[in-house]
Design an enzyme around this catalytic site. Structure first.
Site, PDB file in Angstrom:
ATOM      1  CB  THR A 116       2.840  40.643  31.608  1.00 15.38           C
ATOM      2  OG1 THR A 116       3.724  40.060  30.645  1.00 15.38           O
ATOM      3  CG2 THR A 116       3.365  40.342  33.008  1.00 15.38           C
ATOM      4  CE  LYS A 159       7.846  40.191  29.421  1.00 14.66           C
ATOM      5  NZ  LYS A 159       6.660  39.458  29.914  1.00 14.66           N
ATOM      6  CG  HIS A 162      11.823  39.657  30.279  1.00 20.05           C
ATOM      7  ND1 HIS A 162      11.854  40.967  30.716  1.00 20.05           N
ATOM      8  CD2 HIS A 162      11.174  38.946  31.239  1.00 20.05           C
ATOM      9  CE1 HIS A 162      11.248  41.045  31.890  1.00 20.05           C
ATOM     10  NE2 HIS A 162      10.830  39.838  32.226  1.00 20.05           N
ATOM     11  N   GLY A 218      -1.804  26.918  30.755  1.00 22.18           N
ATOM     12  CA  GLY A 218      -0.463  27.142  30.212  1.00 22.18           C
ATOM     13  C   GLY A 218       0.516  26.195  30.881  1.00 22.18           C
ATOM     14  N   GLY A 227      -0.339  35.390  36.150  1.00 19.69           N
ATOM     15  CA  GLY A 227       1.044  35.797  35.953  1.00 19.69           C
ATOM     16  C   GLY A 227       1.312  36.265  34.537  1.00 19.69           C
ATOM     17  CE  LYS A 263      11.843  28.689  27.818  1.00 19.53           C
ATOM     18  NZ  LYS A 263      11.009  28.657  26.600  1.00 19.53           N
ATOM     19  CG  MET A 264       6.844  31.456  34.130  1.00 18.85           C
ATOM     20  SD  MET A 264       7.808  31.425  35.661  1.00 18.85           S
ATOM     21  CE  MET A 264       6.549  31.841  36.870  1.00 18.85           C
TER      22      MET A 264
END
Length: 273
Positions: free
Chosen positions: A108, A166, A162, A11, A106, A15-16
């Site tokens: 979810t 998401k 959020h 990924g 990370g 963004k992450m």
């Protein structure tokens, strides 16, 4: 000198994922060896340039298994950091464990049954795995404060907010917070009246022990959570706000270093602090 820890970012263009690439590239004891992302627009591009860095000579690839297989040939045990999508994270983690690569997750959206299945798989393979709903130290402190407050308040509700990209709701952090409070063996929010929802979901989702969780999704938000405790004449509010995803990186880097010491699955950043 201690050898660098090989790291795959799955990924990587999200963004992450971009923040993780930057953090890993800047850590002297870590070595970025693979970048995976399904976005067809960036296939084959250098992940450093995709993330706004100088070229790292690591192309973005779409085939996770081929990257895992290559990492399995490294002399050092490797780590896969996963920030992808709830629909794929379970298979991603199973694949990493199967190749002997330690997952730091990370993403979810994993169900309790999926987490227990992954725990059994990790135990069988004696491979450490970390599933972290929130990598922020501030969130860990909020959750600990909520546990302390729950001894004195019988009414509590959780609001999580959020960005509108998401995919899952409630957030993994909100679910984890509710689980931590529920594990205290106390039932919250005794009914004062017989409630009736005129619009389904108006009172939020109902977690264990009577705890309500409300989810907000709006552009302009990043990640925010409130835990509200109420009693006659007073309201006690705990809130954590994220203004920059860089705040998660100390927790991510800590998890990468810690997961290699494990031989089972651990859920929650607080377990390794």
């Amino acid at each position: 000198m201690t050898r660098q820890i090989p790291v795959i970012v799955n990924g990587a263009a999200g963004k992450m994922g971009r923040e993780v690439v930057k953090a890993v590239a800047g850590a002297k004891d870590l070595m970025l060896i693979g970048a995976v992302d399904r976005d067809p627009r960036i296939q084959g591009q250098d992940v450093g340039e995709v993330c706004g860095l100088e070229a790292l000579e690591i192309p973005v690839l779409s085939d996770l298994e081929s990257v895992l297989a290559a990492a399995a040939q490294e002399p050092q045990l490797g780590v896969m950091v996963d920030f992808t999508h709830p629909s794929s994270v379970y298979e991603n983690v199973r694949a990493a464990i199967a190749y002997g690569i330690h997952p730091v997750v990370g993403t979810t959206g994993l169900s309790t049954a999926q987490i227990e299945s992954l725990r059994a798989f990790a135990d069988k393979a004696s491979t450490g795995c970390l599933i972290i709903p929130n990598f922020s130290i501030g969130m860990v402190l909020l959750q600990q404060a909520a546990i302390a407050a729950s001894q004195y308040f019988d009414h509590v509700e959780i609001i999580e907010l959020h960005h509108n990209q998401k995919a899952d709701a409630p957030s993994g952090t909100a679910i984890q917070t509710a689980q931590m409070l529920a594990e205290l063996g106390k039932t919250f929010n005794p009914a004062a009246v017989e409630e009736k929802e005129h619009l389904t979901g108006a009172r939020g989702s109902l977690a264990d022990e009577g705890i309500r969780i409300h989810s907000v999704r709006l552009p302009g938000l990043i990640a925010h959570q409130e835990v509200l405790f109420g009693a006659p004449g007073q309201l006690y509010t705990l809130r954590h706000d994220t203004s920059d995803r860089a705040c998660y990186m100390p927790g991510v880097l800590l998890s990468i270093r810690k997961v290699l010491q494990l031989q089972t699955l651990i859920y929650g950043l607080e377990k390794i602090l």
